[in-house]
Design a protein around this motif. Structure first.
Motif, mmCIF file in Angstrom:
data_model
loop_
_atom_site.group_PDB
_atom_site.id
_atom_site.type_symbol
_atom_site.label_atom_id
_atom_site.label_comp_id
_atom_site.label_asym_id
_atom_site.label_seq_id
_atom_site.Cartn_x
_atom_site.Cartn_y
_atom_site.Cartn_z
ATOM 1 N N ASP A 144 11.684 4.687 6.487
ATOM 2 C CA ASP A 144 10.558 5.603 6.291
ATOM 3 C C ASP A 144 9.291 4.849 5.923
ATOM 4 O O ASP A 144 8.181 5.191 6.389
ATOM 5 N N SER A 145 9.448 3.825 5.093
ATOM 6 C CA SER A 145 8.272 3.036 4.682
ATOM 7 C C SER A 145 7.640 2.330 5.866
ATOM 8 O O SER A 145 6.406 2.292 6.006
ATOM 9 N N GLN A 147 7.799 3.228 9.027
ATOM 10 C CA GLN A 147 7.164 4.231 9.887
ATOM 11 C C GLN A 147 5.829 4.688 9.322
ATOM 12 O O GLN A 147 4.905 5.038 10.073
ATOM 13 N N GLN A 148 5.715 4.670 7.972
ATOM 14 C CA GLN A 148 4.483 5.110 7.319
ATOM 15 C C GLN A 148 3.515 3.958 7.051
ATOM 16 O O GLN A 148 2.447 4.162 6.484
ATOM 17 N N GLY A 149 3.901 2.752 7.462
ATOM 18 C CA GLY A 149 3.024 1.597 7.304
ATOM 19 C C GLY A 149 2.919 1.088 5.884
ATOM 20 O O GLY A 149 1.952 0.399 5.533
ATOM 21 N N ARG A 150 3.886 1.394 5.039
ATOM 22 C CA ARG A 150 3.865 0.918 3.654
ATOM 23 C C ARG A 150 4.633 -0.391 3.533
ATOM 24 O O ARG A 150 5.596 -0.619 4.252
ATOM 25 N N VAL A 151 4.214 -1.234 2.614
ATOM 26 C CA VAL A 151 4.845 -2.542 2.415
ATOM 27 C C VAL A 151 5.339 -2.656 0.975
ATOM 28 O O VAL A 151 4.654 -2.266 0.031
ATOM 29 N N ILE A 153 7.949 -1.238 -0.477
ATOM 30 C CA ILE A 153 8.648 -0.063 -0.989
ATOM 31 C C ILE A 153 9.720 0.323 0.032
ATOM 32 O O ILE A 153 9.409 0.442 1.230
#
Length: 228
Positions: A144-145, A147-151, A153
């Motif tokens: 999910d991270s 796909q959401q572009g978070r690093v 986490i």
């Protein structure tokens, strides 16, 4: 595949030369099992590999020489209608879905494909390690991270340094233990002690934690448990 080829050839030799040995895959699950087997036997004279849906098993079983049950049961009622059947080969290890006493009564040989020396146990052992790592790294949350572009986490954990309890000492466990020798704490125990521990666990499952504590010095619940 070699096991199925050998068994089918043996059955073919036991029937008249004018007949075709029909190998029936009972069910449409595990599609590659049928695909690989039919490809491997396509040039074998007098052997035909077919499959049917679970709802059609009773009909097709009456014309089969070899049955390969997938996610289905071959009970006494079914076996009594299979007058031509000479052999049942379980595609895997467990034969609990086959009525062996009835098969014996009908003169039908029952076999399985052992997990050792076939790659089955080895692949299961590797998959167990994959599941442990996926759990520690929180695979779904990590997906999910991304796909959401978070690093950064989620913050996962490493397999290194964890204590692993393997309950049982079958072929999967025998493949799993050496593959965990380096990254986890339990690999530092003497192999002889570990082997005695898991064998004792198999025989005395209700007291396994006491034995575990005595043999390894681990007095807390292991971080990860596996059934082998």
């Amino acid at each position: 595949m070699a096991c199925l080829r050998t068994c089918a050839t043996a059955v073919r030799a036991s029937i008249t030369m004018s007949s075709t040995c029909k190998v029936l895959f009972c069910g449409e699950e595990l599609p590659f099992s049928y695909k690989y087997t039919s490809e491997a036997l396509q040039n074998e004279h007098g052997i035909k590999v077919v499959r049917c849906s679970q709802s059609e098993i009773k009909t097709h079983l009456q014309e089969a020489d070899v049955a390969v049950p997938l996610m289905c049961k071959l009970d006494a009622q079914l076996l009594r209608t299979a007058k031509r059947l000479k052999m049942i080969i379980q595609y895997g290890v467990g034969v609990e879905g086959i009525d062996i006493p009835e098969a014996t009564e009908q003169g039908i040989w029952v076999s399985n494909i052992p997990s050792s020396a076939t790659g089955n146990a080895l692949s299961c052992a590797e998959h167990a390690i994959y599941l442990m790592m996926a759990t520690l790294r929180q695979q779904h949350a990590m997906r999910d991270s991304i796909q959401q572009g978070r690093v950064g986490i989620p913050v996962g954990e490493t397999l290194f340094g964890k204590s692993v309890l393997i309950v049982g000492f079958g072929n999967i466990a025998k493949e799993l233990i050496p593959r965990q020798a380096l990254p986890v704490n339990i690999g530092s125990a003497l192999p002889a002690v570990l082997y005695v521990m898991v064998q004792y666990i198999c025989m005395h499952n209700n007291r396994f934690m006491t034995v575990l504590a005595c043999l390894t010095g681990i007095h807390s619940t292991p971080h990860i448990s596996c059934v082998g």
